[in-house]
Write an enzyme that holds these catalytic residues in place. Structure first.
Site, mmCIF file in Angstrom:
data_model
loop_
_atom_site.group_PDB
_atom_site.id
_atom_site.type_symbol
_atom_site.label_atom_id
_atom_site.label_comp_id
_atom_site.label_asym_id
_atom_site.label_seq_id
_atom_site.Cartn_x
_atom_site.Cartn_y
_atom_site.Cartn_z
ATOM 1 N N TYR A 153 46.225 34.254 33.612
ATOM 2 C CA TYR A 153 45.034 35.070 33.824
ATOM 3 C C TYR A 153 44.364 34.823 35.166
ATOM 4 O O TYR A 153 43.510 35.599 35.579
ATOM 5 C CB TYR A 153 44.046 34.877 32.673
ATOM 6 C CG TYR A 153 44.689 35.242 31.352
ATOM 7 C CD1 TYR A 153 45.054 36.560 31.090
ATOM 8 C CD2 TYR A 153 44.981 34.277 30.401
ATOM 9 C CE1 TYR A 153 45.676 36.908 29.903
ATOM 10 C CE2 TYR A 153 45.596 34.624 29.203
ATOM 11 C CZ TYR A 153 45.934 35.936 28.966
ATOM 12 O OH TYR A 153 46.557 36.284 27.789
ATOM 13 N N LEU A 154 44.740 33.788 35.857
ATOM 14 C CA LEU A 154 44.225 33.541 37.207
ATOM 15 C C LEU A 154 45.174 34.097 38.267
ATOM 16 O O LEU A 154 44.736 34.488 39.353
ATOM 17 C CB LEU A 154 44.021 32.034 37.429
ATOM 18 C CG LEU A 154 43.545 31.588 38.802
ATOM 19 C CD1 LEU A 154 42.196 32.232 39.151
ATOM 20 C CD2 LEU A 154 43.441 30.067 38.858
ATOM 21 N N ASP A 158 46.863 36.882 38.877
ATOM 22 C CA ASP A 158 46.632 38.193 39.496
ATOM 23 C C ASP A 158 45.344 38.219 40.320
ATOM 24 O O ASP A 158 45.219 38.992 41.263
ATOM 25 C CB ASP A 158 46.629 39.306 38.448
ATOM 26 C CG ASP A 158 45.515 39.188 37.446
ATOM 27 O OD1 ASP A 158 45.403 38.132 36.803
ATOM 28 O OD2 ASP A 158 44.744 40.155 37.301
ATOM 29 N N GLN A 159 44.396 37.359 40.001
ATOM 30 C CA GLN A 159 43.130 37.318 40.729
ATOM 31 C C GLN A 159 43.259 36.621 42.081
ATOM 32 O O GLN A 159 42.430 36.818 42.963
ATOM 33 C CB GLN A 159 42.068 36.614 39.884
ATOM 34 C CG GLN A 159 41.763 37.348 38.596
ATOM 35 C CD GLN A 159 40.799 36.580 37.746
ATOM 36 O OE1 GLN A 159 39.784 36.095 38.236
ATOM 37 N NE2 GLN A 159 41.104 36.455 36.466
ATOM 38 N N HIS A 200 49.736 42.625 34.886
ATOM 39 C CA HIS A 200 48.564 42.634 35.769
ATOM 40 C C HIS A 200 48.923 42.114 37.155
ATOM 41 O O HIS A 200 48.526 42.690 38.163
ATOM 42 C CB HIS A 200 47.433 41.785 35.178
ATOM 43 C CG HIS A 200 46.727 42.434 34.048
ATOM 44 N ND1 HIS A 200 45.493 43.002 34.177
ATOM 45 C CD2 HIS A 200 47.091 42.608 32.769
ATOM 46 C CE1 HIS A 200 45.121 43.501 33.017
ATOM 47 N NE2 HIS A 200 46.077 43.272 32.138
#
Length: 131
Positions: free
Chosen positions: A75-76, A78-79, A100
């Site tokens: 979850y980190l 793609d950021q 993502h």
């Protein structure tokens, strides 16, 4: 339950109750520190889902991350792409190339003169951006 599943100290200073409740369920959060990097995991309860079930799911996510050997979680990952692209390059390892991450990489490539690539690396993936 969560502390036992992860083998950490369940000292009450890590428990915070919010009264009155702001939602229908509970939330648990785990921070994994690696030098200058912190990976955060959270689990959210909902009506009909016990706190124990939330803890079991969250412990599973944390154990998967810790056993994978990758630096950045799903979850980190793609950021991080846009800051790396704006900086002109960089790389990191992650355990999965999510939809993502892939779509974010292709979108950024349409707006900035960079190219993203990912290659298998020690049971996970090395994600690289080059200007």
């Amino acid at each position: 339950m969560l502390a036992d599943a992860l083998g950490v100290d369940p000292h009450p200073r890590h428990v915070q109750s919010v009264r009155p409740a702001l939602g229908p369920g509970n939330v648990a959060m785990v921070r994994v520190r690696h030098g200058d990097h912190v990976e955060v995991f959270d689990g959210h309860g909902e009506r009909g889902v016990s706190a124990k079930r939330v803890g079991v799911r969250l412990a599973g996510q944390v154990r998967t991350y810790l056993s994978g050997g990758a630096w950045v979680g799903e979850y980190l990952s793609d950021q991080l792409l846009l800051p790396m692209a704006l900086a002109g390059g960089g790389s990191f390892t992650t355990h999965v190339i999510s939809d993502h991450l892939a779509s974010n990489a292709r979108l950024i490539e349409k707006f900035l003169p960079v190219e993203f690539d990912w290659q298998p690396h020690e049971g996970g993936w090395r994600v690289t951006v080059e200007a």
